[in-house]
Design a protein around this motif. Structure first.
Motif, PDB file in Angstrom:
ATOM      1  N   LYS A  81       0.911  -1.454  -0.319  1.00 48.40           N
ATOM      2  CA  LYS A  81       0.330   0.233   0.472  1.00 48.40           C
ATOM      3  C   LYS A  81       0.888   1.146   0.045  1.00 48.40           C
ATOM      4  CE  LYS A  81      -4.213  -2.195   2.283  1.00 48.40           C
ATOM      5  NZ  LYS A  81      -5.190  -1.711   2.726  1.00 48.40           N
ATOM      6  N   ILE A  82       0.283   2.080  -0.673  1.00 48.32           N
ATOM      7  CA  ILE A  82       0.494   3.493  -0.249  1.00 48.32           C
ATOM      8  C   ILE A  82       0.054   3.904   1.237  1.00 48.32           C
ATOM      9  CG2 ILE A  82       0.786   6.116  -1.228  1.00 48.32           C
ATOM     10  CD1 ILE A  82      -0.376   5.040  -4.028  1.00 48.32           C
ATOM     11  N   VAL A  83       1.061   4.276   1.637  1.00 50.67           N
ATOM     12  CA  VAL A  83       1.471   5.046   2.939  1.00 50.67           C
ATOM     13  C   VAL A  83       0.927   6.605   3.349  1.00 50.67           C
ATOM     14  CG1 VAL A  83       2.454   4.809   5.136  1.00 50.67           C
ATOM     15  CG2 VAL A  83       2.626   3.345   4.005  1.00 50.67           C
ATOM     16  N   ALA A  84       1.973   7.286   2.392  1.00 48.53           N
ATOM     17  CA  ALA A  84       2.116   8.706   2.281  1.00 48.53           C
ATOM     18  C   ALA A  84       2.576   9.135   1.217  1.00 48.53           C
ATOM     19  CB  ALA A  84       2.710   9.408   3.588  1.00 48.53           C
ATOM     20  N   VAL A  85       2.018  10.598   0.384  1.00 50.53           N
ATOM     21  CA  VAL A  85       2.482  11.451  -0.156  1.00 50.53           C
ATOM     22  C   VAL A  85       2.585  12.848   0.647  1.00 50.53           C
ATOM     23  CG1 VAL A  85       1.904  11.898  -2.816  1.00 50.53           C
ATOM     24  CG2 VAL A  85       0.885   9.879  -2.355  1.00 50.53           C
ATOM     25  N   GLY A  86       3.952  13.421   0.063  1.00 46.05           N
ATOM     26  CA  GLY A  86       4.016  14.555   0.566  1.00 46.05           C
ATOM     27  C   GLY A  86       5.803  14.815   0.391  1.00 46.05           C
ATOM     28  N   HIS A  87       5.612  16.155   0.881  1.00 43.51           N
ATOM     29  CA  HIS A  87       6.870  16.464   0.743  1.00 43.51           C
ATOM     30  C   HIS A  87       7.685  16.171   2.103  1.00 43.51           C
ATOM     31  CE1 HIS A  87       6.046  19.944  -2.471  1.00 43.51           C
ATOM     32  NE2 HIS A  87       4.871  20.054  -1.016  1.00 43.51           N
ATOM     33  N   ASN A  88       9.106  16.022   1.252  1.00 44.31           N
ATOM     34  CA  ASN A  88      10.160  15.996   2.580  1.00 44.31           C
ATOM     35  C   ASN A  88       9.478  14.310   3.715  1.00 44.31           C
ATOM     36  OD1 ASN A  88      12.392  17.034   1.342  1.00 44.31           O
ATOM     37  ND2 ASN A  88      10.605  19.485   2.399  1.00 44.31           N
ATOM     38  N   LEU A  89       9.107  13.497   3.142  1.00 43.38           N
ATOM     39  CA  LEU A  89       8.662  12.255   4.075  1.00 43.38           C
ATOM     40  C   LEU A  89       9.813  11.730   5.173  1.00 43.38           C
ATOM     41  CD1 LEU A  89       5.759  10.843   1.364  1.00 43.38           C
ATOM     42  CD2 LEU A  89       5.455  12.525   3.966  1.00 43.38           C
ATOM     43  N   ARG A  90       9.034  11.545   6.615  1.00 43.27           N
ATOM     44  CA  ARG A  90      10.273  11.100   6.770  1.00 43.27           C
ATOM     45  C   ARG A  90      10.273   9.505   7.000  1.00 43.27           C
ATOM     46  NH1 ARG A  90      12.146  12.703  12.963  1.00 43.27           N
ATOM     47  NH2 ARG A  90      14.112  10.920  11.446  1.00 43.27           N
ATOM     48  N   ALA A  91      11.404   8.987   6.561  1.00 42.66           N
ATOM     49  CA  ALA A  91      11.440   7.437   6.406  1.00 42.66           C
ATOM     50  C   ALA A  91      12.830   6.893   6.191  1.00 42.66           C
ATOM     51  CB  ALA A  91      10.362   6.962   5.005  1.00 42.66           C
ATOM     52  N   ASP A  92      13.197   6.543   7.428  1.00 39.18           N
ATOM     53  CA  ASP A  92      14.477   6.253   7.921  1.00 39.18           C
ATOM     54  C   ASP A  92      14.724   5.085   7.820  1.00 39.18           C
ATOM     55  OD1 ASP A  92      14.714   8.645   8.658  1.00 39.18           O
ATOM     56  OD2 ASP A  92      14.399   9.364  10.421  1.00 39.18           O
ATOM     57  N   ASP A  93      13.852   4.285   7.706  1.00 39.65           N
ATOM     58  CA  ASP A  93      13.721   3.220   7.599  1.00 39.65           C
ATOM     59  C   ASP A  93      14.079   2.134   5.994  1.00 39.65           C
ATOM     60  OD1 ASP A  93      11.520   2.906   7.968  1.00 39.65           O
ATOM     61  OD2 ASP A  93      11.040   1.522   8.919  1.00 39.65           O
ATOM     62  N   ALA A  94      13.405   3.485   5.174  1.00 40.90           N
ATOM     63  CA  ALA A  94      12.755   3.065   3.951  1.00 40.90           C
ATOM     64  C   ALA A  94      14.149   3.143   2.756  1.00 40.90           C
ATOM     65  CB  ALA A  94      12.131   3.874   3.625  1.00 40.90           C
ATOM     66  N   THR A  95      13.944   2.121   1.649  1.00 38.92           N
ATOM     67  CA  THR A  95      15.261   2.179   0.461  1.00 38.92           C
ATOM     68  C   THR A  95      13.969   3.531  -0.455  1.00 38.92           C
ATOM     69  OG1 THR A  95      14.780  -0.157   0.381  1.00 38.92           O
ATOM     70  CG2 THR A  95      15.710   0.256  -1.315  1.00 38.92           C
ATOM     71  N   VAL A  96      15.436   4.223  -0.675  1.00 33.62           N
ATOM     72  CA  VAL A  96      15.022   5.410  -2.044  1.00 33.62           C
ATOM     73  C   VAL A  96      15.177   4.983  -2.785  1.00 33.62           C
ATOM     74  CG1 VAL A  96      15.682   7.603  -2.528  1.00 33.62           C
ATOM     75  CG2 VAL A  96      15.902   7.041   0.164  1.00 33.62           C
ATOM     76  N   ILE A  97      14.198   4.907  -3.628  1.00 32.77           N
ATOM     77  CA  ILE A  97      14.575   5.010  -5.351  1.00 32.77           C
ATOM     78  C   ILE A  97      14.063   6.919  -5.564  1.00 32.77           C
ATOM     79  CG2 ILE A  97      12.426   4.871  -7.089  1.00 32.77           C
ATOM     80  CD1 ILE A  97      11.530   1.858  -5.781  1.00 32.77           C
ATOM     81  N   ASP A  98      15.584   6.916  -6.644  1.00 30.49           N
ATOM     82  CA  ASP A  98      15.040   8.587  -6.679  1.00 30.49           C
ATOM     83  C   ASP A  98      14.538   8.540  -7.663  1.00 30.49           C
ATOM     84  OD1 ASP A  98      16.758  10.573  -7.293  1.00 30.49           O
ATOM     85  OD2 ASP A  98      17.848  10.476  -7.941  1.00 30.49           O
ATOM     86  N   ALA A  99      13.866   9.790  -7.547  1.00 31.80           N
ATOM     87  CA  ALA A  99      12.877  10.196  -9.513  1.00 31.80           C
ATOM     88  C   ALA A  99      12.412  11.059  -9.657  1.00 31.80           C
ATOM     89  CB  ALA A  99      11.300   9.641  -8.515  1.00 31.80           C
ATOM     90  N   ARG A 100      14.430  11.586  -8.920  1.00 33.03           N
ATOM     91  CA  ARG A 100      13.894  12.974  -9.793  1.00 33.03           C
ATOM     92  C   ARG A 100      13.962  13.476 -11.646  1.00 33.03           C
ATOM     93  NH1 ARG A 100      19.569  14.674  -6.369  1.00 33.03           N
ATOM     94  NH2 ARG A 100      19.637  12.764  -7.248  1.00 33.03           N
ATOM     95  N   GLY A 101      13.207  14.643 -12.253  1.00 35.94           N
ATOM     96  CA  GLY A 101      13.330  13.770 -13.605  1.00 35.94           C
ATOM     97  C   GLY A 101      11.784  13.154 -13.760  1.00 35.94           C
TER      98      GLY A 101
END
Ligand SMILES: [Zn+2]
Length: 525
Positions: A81-101
């Motif tokens: 599921k989608i948990v949140a959508v927003g600016h600068n979400l805090r997710a320290d334990d989460a893997t990051v997918i870079d979607a810039r551009g």
């Protein structure tokens, strides 16, 4: 086979079916490819319970007015599921997918596609529905005589399986994360099971449309046909869980004798009842009877909000008013209807009734199942009609050569409209809007990441506009279904496409041979 023990994984299915010949023994269509450096950065175990990752820094087109759009934001996913959508979400334990551009948006939803025809792709790019006697490249071969009456009857269950699977994977690659597969290839319960298994194996969201045994029913060549009576067995065996990607819709074609039985079975099972409603086959008077609750053999059958009607070309005012009043959903196949003489796509009629369509790709024998083509065709076709209508409100001379549109002139479709048709409307029309169709926290994560830095798109000046006006399959970089990454940086995961293509080509060779149609790569007559 008992309901609860249908094979749950691809490998189990392949093992289970090797003996019965549904898939050739010894061929593992899902053999993992050798790992490459490229694959090594795919986030692991996505979609699993509690697995968290965050898509960071993309332009987010949520398609949910309550969530809104963001020039740059994050989407946090946990499990499915989608948990949140927003600016600068805090997710320290989460893997990051870079979607810039990149543009991050919900996957596309196709509410009508005949995937069993994948082996016949591009065979009928000139053809119309039925031979009209004109003796032109469009009149022969045609859809009815060739696809339905010549090719469809010879399909074996393994032909159904590979076409369904390959066509489904192709759309997944294209960012279409949900389909209503209108399978009309039910010559036997084994054919039905092969179609459903392929939908599960594709690993995307799908509504299995249980329609008739095409062609063979008319020709009397299908002694194993159990449509529509097999529907309760299918529903129980495959669809007893509500928490799975594949659901069921009942087909009830009103041009088939005794269609009331199929409608009744579908309604007793609590399923939607879908049907093709189009100009030929004497459907207009049939819909008029349904509109007045005088349909079917009983003369008492009527329409309901459980109906999903495909095309709706060539229908009467009476039929349209009843479709509107009963909350029937309408799926429009813009490019196919314009090409194959179904009739004019009924977008202006829908607008006049304050209704909106979802989009249908229909058949790849004639046109691509790509959704960028769908959206552009819908918008272009509607705007051609309305723009000409506005020009003709003047007299093509100064001062009325560029008239202000008269009151009542339909509004021009815009990119937001066709994006809505392609996402949220599709989810609503398949009764999946609680699970998919928008980037809404709490919904399952059916997400596509589109490359807006590419040669055909940069520089990015308008997010919805770039998607509709400029993009194509090459921009579909990453595809996620229910939290699970299925395409990563331009490549589908977990499938051996070369092996699958060989299987599809072998199936194609069998079908042409069995149907007695010569393969001709430059077919022109
Ligand atoms: Zn169709």
């Amino acid at each position: 086979m008992r309901p609860q023990d249908h094979p749950s994984s691809r490998r189990d299915f392949l093992k289970a079916t090797a003996a019965t010949g549904v898939v050739a023994a010894g061929v593992d269509l899902f053999a993992p490819r050798p790992a490459t450096a490229h694959d090594s950065d795919v986030p692991e175990d996505t979609g699993r319970h509690r697995r968290r990752y965050v898509i960071r820094g993309g332009s987010v087109l949520s398609m949910d007015p309550n969530v809104g759009d963001f020039a740059q934001a994050d989407v946090l996913i946990e499990g499915k599921k989608i948990v949140a959508v927003g600016h600068n979400l805090r997710a320290d334990d989460a893997t990051v997918i870079d979607a810039r551009g990149r543009i991050v948006m919900p996957g596309f939803i196709d509410t009508h596609h005949h995937q069993f025809e994948t082996a016949l792709r591009s065979f009928l790019t000139n053809g119309v529905l039925i031979n009209d006697g004109s003796n032109t490249p469009s009149s022969d071969p045609t859809y009815f005589e060739f696809i339905l009456l010549t090719f469809a009857p010879v399909y074996r269950p393994e032909d159904v399986y590979i076409s369904e699977l390959f066509g489904g994977l192709a759309q997944l690659d294209n960012g279409v994360t949900t389909v209503h597969d209108v399978s009309q290839i039910h010559h036997s319960p084994a054919h039905s099971d092969a179609a459903i298994q392929a939908l599960f194996d594709t690993g995307r969201r799908a509504a299995f449309g249980y329609f008739e045994s095409a062609g063979a029913a008319i020709l009397g060549t299908n002694p194993g046909n159990k449509y529509p009576d097999d529907a309760p067995r299918i529903n129980k065996q495959w669809f007893s869980s509500k928490d799975q990607l594949v659901t069921m819709i009942m087909g009830g074609e009103v041009y088939l004798p005794g269609y009331e039985k199929a409608w009744n079975i579908g309604r007793q099972l609590g399923l939607q009842v879908a049907a093709h409603i189009l100009s030929p086959f004497n459907i207009r008077p049939t819909l008029d009877l349904l509109a007045q609750n005088h349909g079917g053999d009983s003369g008492t059958l009527g329409l309901g909000p459980d109906n999903l009607f495909i095309h709706m070309t060539g229908m009467s005012d009476l039929g349209w008013q009843a479709v509107h009043d009963h909350g029937v959903q309408v799926s429009v196949a813009f490019p196919i209807e314009m090409n194959m003489r179904h009739g004019q796509p009924p977008i202006l009629r829908l607008q006049s009734l304050h209704m909106e369509p979802s989009l249908s790709t229909d058949v790849e024998v004639t046109m691509t199942a790509d959704f960028f083509t769908q959206m552009r065709s819908a918008m272009t076709m509607q705007r051609m009609l309305v723009n000409q209508m506005i020009l003709e409100q003047g007299n093509f001379e100064f001062p009325t050569q560029w008239p202000t549109p008269a009151p009542g002139t339909p509004a021009l479709l815009n990119v937001r409209d066709v994006l809505r048709f392609a996402t949220v409307n599709g989810a609503q029309h398949l009764r999946l809007d609680r699970k998919t169709g928008s980037l809404t926290p709490g919904k399952e994560a059916d997400i596509i990441i589109l490359d807006a830095t590419a040669l055909n798109v940069a520089p990015l000046n308008n997010v919805p506009g770039a998607v509709v006006a400029l993009m194509d399959r090459t921009n579909v970089e990453t595809v996620i279904v229910a939290g699970k990454i299925r395409k990563w940086q331009g490549r589908l995961l977990d499938v051996d496409l070369r092996q699958l293509r060989r299987q599809l080509e072998a199936s194609r060779d069998f079908i042409f041979n069995a149907a007695g149609v010569k393969q001709d790569l430059f077919l022109s007559t």
